[in-house]
Enzyme design. Structure first.
Site, PDB file in Angstrom:
ATOM      1  CB  ILE A  62      -1.137 -25.703   6.286  1.00  0.00           C
ATOM      2  CG1 ILE A  62      -2.029 -26.534   5.347  1.00  0.00           C
ATOM      3  CG2 ILE A  62       0.048 -25.124   5.514  1.00  0.00           C
ATOM      4  CD1 ILE A  62      -2.643 -25.735   4.217  1.00  0.00           C
ATOM      5  CE1 TYR A 203     -10.785 -19.617   4.195  1.00  0.00           C
ATOM      6  CE2 TYR A 203     -11.379 -20.588   2.087  1.00  0.00           C
ATOM      7  CZ  TYR A 203     -10.465 -20.411   3.114  1.00  0.00           C
ATOM      8  OH  TYR A 203      -9.246 -21.020   3.044  1.00  0.00           O
TER       9      TYR A 203
END
Length: 339
Positions: A62, A203
Site C-alpha cells: 500500500i 496483529y
C-alpha cells in the site's frame, strides 16, 4: 387516482429503492460515507496538491502504491522504510511516471522500532521541506499463527512495530502540526482493528490498540480543528503483507502466501484512501464483501457478528493448515452467490 392506490405506489417505490440500495451494497468496496465522498465529495487532485506528505512503509504494498499515486498529484514526498534500495526504486518510478522532480522526493530510511531515531528523522523532513502537511503511518507487519503456537517475542514485536513505533513517530510530528494548527495524521489500520479473527491474535491486538489511541488523540485535539486524525481500515488487499507475516517465532515468516488475485487491487484501495484524505474522513472501511458486511455487523449487531465470525474462523484455520490463502474461500463463495 384514489389514496389507496397512491399509497401502494409509494410503498412499491420504497421497496424498489431498498432493493437497489441492497444490490449496490453487495457490490460495495467501501463504507457508505466513503463511497458518498467518492461520488459527491472533494477530489484528491484539488485538495492534496502542493502538500508535503511523509509515507512510512513506502517500499512495498500500500505504501508503494500510495507513493506512485501521490507523485501524480504534485506533492512533495518523503519515503521511509528500512530497505533503502527499495525506496530508491520507488523514487525512480515516481520520477518516471509522476509529476515530480528530484528535489520533490526525500528518501529517508527509518526503522519504526528504533524510537530513538524518530526525532532526528522528523527534523530532517522539516529541514528539507519546512513543514509536514500529512503523515501517513503505514508501516507494519502481520501475523499468521495460532495463539498456542506463537512465542511471546512475536507478540512483543507486533506491539513494538505496529503500535508503539507508530505512536512514537506521531508524537514527534504532532508538536509541529499543533504549532501550525493544521495537518493530517493518517494511519493505515485494518479491518482487524475493528473485528477479530483467528491466526492474527497479536496483529488484531496491535491494530485495536492503534484505533483506540488515535480515537483518543482526536478528542484531545478538539481545540485544533485544522488537525485531522484519520483511521484507514482496509480489508484483504493484494500485497506482500501475508508473505511477510510473522509465524510462531520472530525469525520465521510465511513461506507461501497463496493466491492473492481474489483480493482488492492495491490501486483501488489507495484511490479510496486519497478520497478519504481529501474529504477529512475520520474513519473509513475499505474492503470487498463479505468482510465489509461483517464489519458492519460487528459495529451494529455484535451478537450476530460473533456467531458468523466463529463459523468463518473455522474455515480460515482450515485454509491456513492446507496451505492456501486463509481468506480465499470467503471471496469465492460470495462471488459465486453474487454472480
Amino acid at each position: 387516482m384514489n389514496w389507496e392506490l397512491l399509497l401502494w405506489l409509494l410503498a412499491l417505490c420504497a421497496l424498489l429503492l431498498l432493493v437497489v440500495q441492497l444490490l449496490r451494497f453487495l457490490r460495495a468496496d467501501g463504507d457508505l460515507t466513503l463511497l458518498w465522498a467518492e461520488w459527491q465529495g472533494r477530489r484528491p487532485e484539488w485538495e492534496l496538491t502542493d502538500m508535503v506528505v511523509w509515507v512510512t512503509g513506502a517500499s512495498s504494498g500500500i505504501g508503494e502504491e500510495l507513493a506512485y499515486q501521490l507523485s501524480k498529484l504534485g506533492v512533495s514526498l518523503v519515503l521511509s522504510a528500512r530497505r533503502v534500495h527499495e525506496l530508491e526504486r520507488v523514487k525512480r518510478r515516481c520520477l518516471e511516471n509522476g509529476n515530480l522532480k528530484e528535489k520533490d522526493i526525500l528518501v529517508l530510511p527509518l526503522d519504526l522500532t528504533d524510537t530513538g531515531s524518530h526525532e532526528a528523522a522528523t527534523e530532517a523532513v522539516l529541514q528539507e521541506f519546512g513543514r509536514i502537511d500529512i503523515l501517513v503511518n503505514n508501516s507494519g507487519i502481520s501475523q499468521r499463527s495460532l495463539c498456542m503456537d506463537t512465542s511471546l517475542d512475536v507478540y512483543r514485536k507486533l506491539i513494538e512495530l505496529n503500535y508503539l513505533g507508530t505512536v512514537s513517530l506521531t508524537k514527534c510530528v504532532l508538536p509541529h502540526m499543533i504549532e501550525r494548527k493544521q495537518g493530517k495524521i493518517v494511519t493505515v489500520n485494518s479491518i482487524l482493528g475493528i473485528i477479530s479473527a483467528p491466526l492474527s491474535t497479536g496483529y488484531c491486538a496491535s491494530k485495536h490498540a492503534l484505533r483506540g489511541f488515535f480515537n483518543g488523540l482526536r478528542t484531545e485535539l478538539a481545540a485544533y480543528p485544522g488537525i485531522i486524525v484519520s483511521n484507514i481500515c482496509p480489508g484483504p488487499v493484494q500485497s506482500n503483507i501475508v508473505e511477510n507475516s510473522l509465524a510462531g517465532e520472530v525469525t520465521k515468516t510465511i513461506a507461501n502466501n497463496g493466491d492473492q488475485s481474489h483480493k482488492m487491487a492495491t490501486s483501488r484501495c489507495v484511490r479510496l484512501m486519497l478520497i478519504s484524505m481529501a474529504n477529512d474522513l475520520k474513519e473509513v472501511w475499505i474492503s470487498q464483501q463479505p468482510f465489509l458486511l461483517v464489519t458492519y455487523l460487528w459495529q451494529y449487531m455484535p451478537t450476530w457478528a460473533w456467531w458468523i465470525t466463529s463459523k468463518m474462523g473455522k474455515k480460515r484455520i482450515e485454509n491456513f493448515k492446507s496451505g492456501v490463502d486463509a481468506d480465499s474461500s470467503y471471496f469465492k463463495i460470495f462471488k459465486t452467490k453474487r454472480d
